[in-house]
Design a protein around this motif. Structure first.
Motif, PDB file in Angstrom:
ATOM      1  N   PHE A 160       0.841  -1.203   0.000  1.00 50.31           N
ATOM      2  CA  PHE A 160       0.000   0.000   0.000  1.00 50.31           C
ATOM      3  C   PHE A 160       0.875   1.251   0.000  1.00 50.31           C
ATOM      4  O   PHE A 160       0.621   2.193  -0.749  1.00 50.31           O
ATOM      5  CB  PHE A 160      -0.936   0.012   1.221  1.00 50.31           C
ATOM      6  N   GLY A 161       1.904   1.222   0.849  1.00 45.23           N
ATOM      7  CA  GLY A 161       2.811   2.364   0.948  1.00 45.23           C
ATOM      8  C   GLY A 161       3.503   2.645  -0.371  1.00 45.23           C
ATOM      9  O   GLY A 161       3.578   3.793  -0.810  1.00 45.23           O
ATOM     10  N   ILE A 162       3.999   1.590  -1.015  1.00 40.54           N
ATOM     11  CA  ILE A 162       4.721   1.771  -2.288  1.00 40.54           C
ATOM     12  C   ILE A 162       3.774   2.329  -3.358  1.00 40.54           C
ATOM     13  O   ILE A 162       4.091   3.290  -4.063  1.00 40.54           O
ATOM     14  CB  ILE A 162       5.347   0.432  -2.747  1.00 40.54           C
ATOM     15  N   LEU A 163       2.574   1.722  -3.449  1.00 40.60           N
ATOM     16  CA  LEU A 163       1.634   2.168  -4.479  1.00 40.60           C
ATOM     17  C   LEU A 163       1.159   3.592  -4.207  1.00 40.60           C
ATOM     18  O   LEU A 163       1.045   4.404  -5.125  1.00 40.60           O
ATOM     19  CB  LEU A 163       0.434   1.208  -4.555  1.00 40.60           C
ATOM     20  N   ALA A 164       0.892   3.890  -2.915  1.00 36.42           N
ATOM     21  CA  ALA A 164       0.459   5.250  -2.568  1.00 36.42           C
ATOM     22  C   ALA A 164       1.564   6.246  -2.891  1.00 36.42           C
ATOM     23  O   ALA A 164       1.307   7.326  -3.429  1.00 36.42           O
ATOM     24  CB  ALA A 164       0.108   5.322  -1.084  1.00 36.42           C
ATOM     25  N   GLY A 165       2.794   5.865  -2.567  1.00 36.94           N
ATOM     26  CA  GLY A 165       3.925   6.750  -2.840  1.00 36.94           C
ATOM     27  C   GLY A 165       4.084   7.017  -4.320  1.00 36.94           C
ATOM     28  O   GLY A 165       4.253   8.149  -4.758  1.00 36.94           O
ATOM     29  N   LEU A 166       4.005   5.954  -5.125  1.00 37.69           N
ATOM     30  CA  LEU A 166       4.188   6.104  -6.565  1.00 37.69           C
ATOM     31  C   LEU A 166       3.015   6.850  -7.201  1.00 37.69           C
ATOM     32  O   LEU A 166       3.199   7.651  -8.114  1.00 37.69           O
ATOM     33  CB  LEU A 166       4.327   4.726  -7.226  1.00 37.69           C
ATOM     34  N   GLY A 167       1.808   6.572  -6.684  1.00 34.94           N
ATOM     35  CA  GLY A 167       0.616   7.119  -7.330  1.00 34.94           C
ATOM     36  C   GLY A 167       0.295   8.550  -6.937  1.00 34.94           C
ATOM     37  O   GLY A 167      -0.243   9.311  -7.736  1.00 34.94           O
ATOM     38  N   LEU A 168       0.645   8.917  -5.708  1.00 34.69           N
ATOM     39  CA  LEU A 168       0.228  10.225  -5.186  1.00 34.69           C
ATOM     40  C   LEU A 168       0.676  11.418  -6.045  1.00 34.69           C
ATOM     41  O   LEU A 168      -0.140  12.293  -6.358  1.00 34.69           O
ATOM     42  CB  LEU A 168       0.720  10.386  -3.741  1.00 34.69           C
ATOM     43  N   PRO A 169       1.968  11.488  -6.442  1.00 30.65           N
ATOM     44  CA  PRO A 169       2.380  12.650  -7.252  1.00 30.65           C
ATOM     45  C   PRO A 169       1.587  12.746  -8.555  1.00 30.65           C
ATOM     46  O   PRO A 169       1.314  13.841  -9.037  1.00 30.65           O
ATOM     47  CB  PRO A 169       3.862  12.384  -7.542  1.00 30.65           C
ATOM     48  N   MET A 170       1.216  11.577  -9.107  1.00 26.55           N
ATOM     49  CA  MET A 170       0.459  11.617 -10.365  1.00 26.55           C
ATOM     50  C   MET A 170      -0.986  12.027 -10.114  1.00 26.55           C
ATOM     51  O   MET A 170      -1.596  12.720 -10.919  1.00 26.55           O
ATOM     52  CB  MET A 170       0.527  10.258 -11.047  1.00 26.55           C
ATOM     53  N   ILE A 171      -1.531  11.583  -8.950  1.00 26.41           N
ATOM     54  CA  ILE A 171      -2.919  11.953  -8.621  1.00 26.41           C
ATOM     55  C   ILE A 171      -2.993  13.454  -8.304  1.00 26.41           C
ATOM     56  O   ILE A 171      -3.904  14.148  -8.741  1.00 26.41           O
ATOM     57  CB  ILE A 171      -3.425  11.116  -7.421  1.00 26.41           C
ATOM     58  N   LEU A 172      -2.009  13.937  -7.554  1.00 23.45           N
ATOM     59  CA  LEU A 172      -2.020  15.354  -7.148  1.00 23.45           C
ATOM     60  C   LEU A 172      -1.866  16.282  -8.352  1.00 23.45           C
ATOM     61  O   LEU A 172      -2.328  17.414  -8.357  1.00 23.45           O
ATOM     62  CB  LEU A 172      -0.885  15.641  -6.161  1.00 23.45           C
ATOM     63  N   ARG A 173      -1.207  15.797  -9.395  1.00 25.25           N
ATOM     64  CA  ARG A 173      -0.947  16.567 -10.625  1.00 25.25           C
ATOM     65  C   ARG A 173      -0.206  17.881 -10.326  1.00 25.25           C
ATOM     66  O   ARG A 173      -0.380  18.874 -10.995  1.00 25.25           O
ATOM     67  CB  ARG A 173      -2.254  16.853 -11.377  1.00 25.25           C
ATOM     68  N   ARG A 174       0.542  17.874  -9.243  1.00 26.21           N
ATOM     69  CA  ARG A 174       1.374  19.035  -8.914  1.00 26.21           C
ATOM     70  C   ARG A 174       2.709  18.515  -8.442  1.00 26.21           C
ATOM     71  O   ARG A 174       2.763  17.534  -7.708  1.00 26.21           O
ATOM     72  CB  ARG A 174       0.755  19.847  -7.777  1.00 26.21           C
ATOM     73  N   ARG A 175       3.784  19.153  -8.893  1.00 25.33           N
ATOM     74  CA  ARG A 175       5.097  18.714  -8.415  1.00 25.33           C
ATOM     75  C   ARG A 175       5.425  19.463  -7.137  1.00 25.33           C
ATOM     76  O   ARG A 175       5.839  20.610  -7.172  1.00 25.33           O
ATOM     77  CB  ARG A 175       6.157  18.969  -9.480  1.00 25.33           C
ATOM     78  N   LEU A 176       5.180  18.784  -6.033  1.00 22.89           N
ATOM     79  CA  LEU A 176       5.425  19.417  -4.741  1.00 22.89           C
ATOM     80  C   LEU A 176       6.914  19.367  -4.424  1.00 22.89           C
ATOM     81  O   LEU A 176       7.597  18.416  -4.795  1.00 22.89           O
ATOM     82  CB  LEU A 176       4.658  18.676  -3.642  1.00 22.89           C
ATOM     83  N   PRO A 177       7.420  20.391  -3.701  1.00 21.31           N
ATOM     84  CA  PRO A 177       8.809  20.303  -3.233  1.00 21.31           C
ATOM     85  C   PRO A 177       8.970  19.117  -2.280  1.00 21.31           C
ATOM     86  O   PRO A 177       8.004  18.709  -1.625  1.00 21.31           O
ATOM     87  CB  PRO A 177       9.017  21.622  -2.480  1.00 21.31           C
ATOM     88  N   GLY A 178      10.167  18.571  -2.235  1.00 23.74           N
ATOM     89  CA  GLY A 178      10.429  17.392  -1.403  1.00 23.74           C
ATOM     90  C   GLY A 178      10.021  17.584   0.054  1.00 23.74           C
ATOM     91  O   GLY A 178       9.522  16.659   0.695  1.00 23.74           O
ATOM     92  N   GLU A 179      10.245  18.810   0.569  1.00 20.85           N
ATOM     93  CA  GLU A 179       9.908  19.074   1.979  1.00 20.85           C
ATOM     94  C   GLU A 179       8.415  18.872   2.223  1.00 20.85           C
ATOM     95  O   GLU A 179       8.011  18.345   3.262  1.00 20.85           O
ATOM     96  CB  GLU A 179      10.303  20.516   2.356  1.00 20.85           C
ATOM     97  N   MET A 180       7.590  19.296   1.253  1.00 18.25           N
ATOM     98  CA  MET A 180       6.136  19.117   1.368  1.00 18.25           C
ATOM     99  C   MET A 180       5.784  17.626   1.284  1.00 18.25           C
ATOM    100  O   MET A 180       4.878  17.147   1.966  1.00 18.25           O
ATOM    101  CB  MET A 180       5.404  19.864   0.242  1.00 18.25           C
ATOM    102  N   LEU A 181       6.521  16.917   0.423  1.00 20.21           N
ATOM    103  CA  LEU A 181       6.258  15.472   0.268  1.00 20.21           C
ATOM    104  C   LEU A 181       6.510  14.728   1.582  1.00 20.21           C
ATOM    105  O   LEU A 181       5.837  13.743   1.879  1.00 20.21           O
ATOM    106  CB  LEU A 181       7.120  14.890  -0.849  1.00 20.21           C
ATOM    107  N   ILE A 182       7.493  15.191   2.357  1.00 19.62           N
ATOM    108  CA  ILE A 182       7.764  14.538   3.654  1.00 19.62           C
ATOM    109  C   ILE A 182       6.537  14.701   4.557  1.00 19.62           C
ATOM    110  O   ILE A 182       6.102  13.744   5.215  1.00 19.62           O
ATOM    111  CB  ILE A 182       9.017  15.147   4.328  1.00 19.62           C
ATOM    112  N   LEU A 183       5.935  15.883   4.541  1.00 26.61           N
ATOM    113  CA  LEU A 183       4.752  16.105   5.375  1.00 26.61           C
ATOM    114  C   LEU A 183       3.561  15.301   4.849  1.00 26.61           C
ATOM    115  O   LEU A 183       2.776  14.742   5.630  1.00 26.61           O
ATOM    116  CB  LEU A 183       4.407  17.601   5.421  1.00 26.61           C
ATOM    117  N   VAL A 184       3.423  15.230   3.518  1.00 24.35           N
ATOM    118  CA  VAL A 184       2.356  14.411   2.917  1.00 24.35           C
ATOM    119  C   VAL A 184       2.550  12.960   3.346  1.00 24.35           C
ATOM    120  O   VAL A 184       1.595  12.262   3.739  1.00 24.35           O
ATOM    121  CB  VAL A 184       2.375  14.536   1.372  1.00 24.35           C
ATOM    122  N   ALA A 185       3.798  12.486   3.295  1.00 23.92           N
ATOM    123  CA  ALA A 185       4.096  11.095   3.682  1.00 23.92           C
ATOM    124  C   ALA A 185       3.768  10.863   5.151  1.00 23.92           C
ATOM    125  O   ALA A 185       3.247   9.798   5.524  1.00 23.92           O
ATOM    126  CB  ALA A 185       5.567  10.787   3.413  1.00 23.92           C
TER     127      ALA A 185
END
Lengths: 270, 263
Positions: free
Chosen positions: A229-254
């Motif tokens: 679930f974690g791997i699929l969510a990680g891979l899929g989330l950036p494509m679902i969000l359709r926005r390239r978030l900065p890495g720092e934001m991705l840590i908070l999303v994670a």
């Protein structure tokens, strides 16, 4: 400087002393980056050693500074092509002045802006979007295998390579002047960009494969359902969000995602 | 009277900070040396040479090696490198300040005496929540450091306007002084930010880990497992799935098989 002397000097290239001064200063081109005019102060600082080789004249110094105090922005790794060309243009200007002629002030602006922009675009494609992600994935791959010296070695190779490129491009820009346009048209840039991007893609895949192999091997105490679930969510989330978030934001999303998963496990009594 | 009270408070501040730092953990020498390392790496990140030794993983490994435990630097630097692979330190884009936060965090972890196993690929999950806690700190402190970078760039703008005086009086040395001041400011930003972060992490952030509830510990344990997926997903999105999938799939298949069955 007479026309003969100038052409003899051109064929020899920049003097070692001037080239070294320009090269060392060009390394800090971005140091005074500002929102209004970006690298203008850096470019002027790089060009000053050349100005100091000329007969000093207060009025000419002021005009010289004005020419370089306007907006300037280019890729730092390819900037020396433009800087070399600008030194040549300044020599042409000085020679014309000695012969009683003038070179239009707009020539420098046109050369600097058009070539600066072209090299900026090329450098962004090649270095920031091509080589950098590929290098990041390559060092991650080495890191996953615990090869710390290889990580530093690979970065060291890049560091030396880009320094050689900067050193050589200074002379190249000086020799070519306006003919730098031909360098821009060369096919090897686009081939290089394509190779860097494809290498990045393959290395990204290799990093993903190595990571998968490591966390799914027997003995690693990770709950299978959570892991996938974690791997699929990680891979899929950036494509679902359709926005390239900065890495720092991705840590908070994670973290948010991990808290949700943790809560789900807690509720289900896992 | 107010002035006397304000002066008293101001003069007490350095003493309070000094009292906060015990003699041995971390020592002033190590704090200052780590601050200088961060200053140099900050220069490399955006101002001088840009050799990419300031990328998260090399920063982690270098800081770890500097403090005597490169493995700890690898354990924290690797997930951060994966998640920040899409960040580009160009122009007006969001850059964050991973350099100072990573130097401070890896330095604080090693100096606190924690022994981190390599989180990814380890056969025990014992230290993974702690790595997650540290990666979270990198995210938060790096975001905070971004505002310091913006502040520094505003100072550059003001100094650039100061350089207009040279356009009138022709004093070339002023331009060089301003440029050197910008370089020094970058070094100083790295140094000061790292020292402050190091103290905060060592005194507050690391001790707070022992008081976290189980739910948060569980989530932190999952964080280093989620981050590679997010980082790789972010890069795939940048490349475009349609154009990159054959290369990605072949790379994944080859490395999976080699890692699983050959290495």
């Amino acid at each position: 400087m007479s026309g003969d002397k100038l052409s003899t000097r051109r064929s020899r290239g920049l003097t070692f002393k001037l080239k070294l001064a320009l090269f060392v200063r060009s390394l800090s081109l971005q140091a005074s980056w500002n929102h209004e005019r970006m690298q203008n102060l850096g470019l002027l600082t790089v060009m000053l050693p050349w100005a100091r080789t000329q007969r000093r004249n207060l009025n000419q110094d002021r005009v010289f500074c004005r020419r370089y105090y306007e907006f300037f922005n280019t890729n730092p790794y390819l900037a020396n092509f433009v800087i070399g060309g600008l030194v040549r243009l300044e020599e042409d200007r000085a020679a014309a002045r000695d012969n009683g002629a003038t070179l239009s002030p707009g020539t420098t602006t046109m050369f600097r802006d058009s070539l600066g922009r072209a090299f900026a675009s090329l450098g962004d494609q090649l270095f920031w979007l091509g080589i950098r992600p590929a290098m990041a994935m390559a060092i991650c791959l080495l890191g996953l295998h615990g090869q710390m010296l290889a990580v530093l070695g690979l970065v060291g190779i890049f560091a030396v390579g880009q320094l050689i490129l900067r050193w050589r491009s200074l002379d190249r820009g000086y020799r070519l002047g306006f003919d730098l346009v031909d360098v821009l048209q060369h096919r090897h840039w686009h081939r290089g960009i394509a190779i860097a991007e494809r290498s990045g893609m393959v290395l990204t895949g290799m990093t993903a494969g190595t990571y998968l192999a490591m966390v799914t091997r027997p003995g690693v105490p990770v709950h299978d359902g959570l892991l996938w679930f974690g791997i699929l969510a990680g891979l899929g989330l950036p494509m679902i969000l359709r926005r390239r978030l900065p890495g720092e934001m991705l840590i908070l999303v994670a973290l948010g995602l991990a808290l949700l998963l943790g809560f789900a496990v807690f509720v289900s009594g896992g | 009277m107010d002035f006397v009270a304000a002066w008293g408070t101001l003069s007490a501040a350095p003493l309070a900070i000094m009292a906060w730092v015990p003699a041995a953990d971390p020592t002033w020498t190590s704090i200052l040396l780590l601050g200088m390392l961060a200053g140099l790496l900050c220069l490399d990140d955006t101002a001088l040479a840009q050799t990419w030794f300031s990328q998260p993983l090399p920063v982690g490994v270098l800081t770890g090696a500097f403090c005597g435990d490169p493995l700890a630097g690898l354990a924290i630097g690797l997930p951060v490198q994966l998640i920040l692979a899409g960040n580009l330190p160009v122009g007006q884009s969001f850059t964050g300040d991973h350099v100072t936060s990573l130097v401070a965090i890896v330095g604080a972890v090693v100096l606190s005496g924690r022994d981190l196993g390599l989180a990814l690929g380890a056969r025990t999950l014992g230290e993974i929540p702690f790595v997650g806690w540290m990666v979270l700190a990198v995210g938060l402190f790096s975001s905070a450091g971004h505002f310091m970078i913006q502040l520094e760039r505003r100072a550059h703008s003001v100094w650039m306007l100061e350089g207009h005086r040279t356009l009138r009086d022709g004093r070339l040395g002023r331009i060089e002084q301003i440029h050197a001041r910008c370089l020094f400011t970058t070094f100083l930003r790295g140094f000061v930010t790292t020292v402050i972060m190091l103290l905060l992490i060592r005194r507050l952030w690391i001790p707070a880990f022992d008081h976290l509830p189980n739910l948060v510990l569980g989530a932190l344990g999952m964080l280093p497992l989620l981050l590679p997926g997010l980082g790789i997903g972010n890069l795939i999105d940048r490349y475009g799935v349609r154009s990159s999938w054959p290369w990605l799939v072949s790379g994944t298949a080859i490395s999976y098989l080699v890692t699983r069955f050959v290495l």
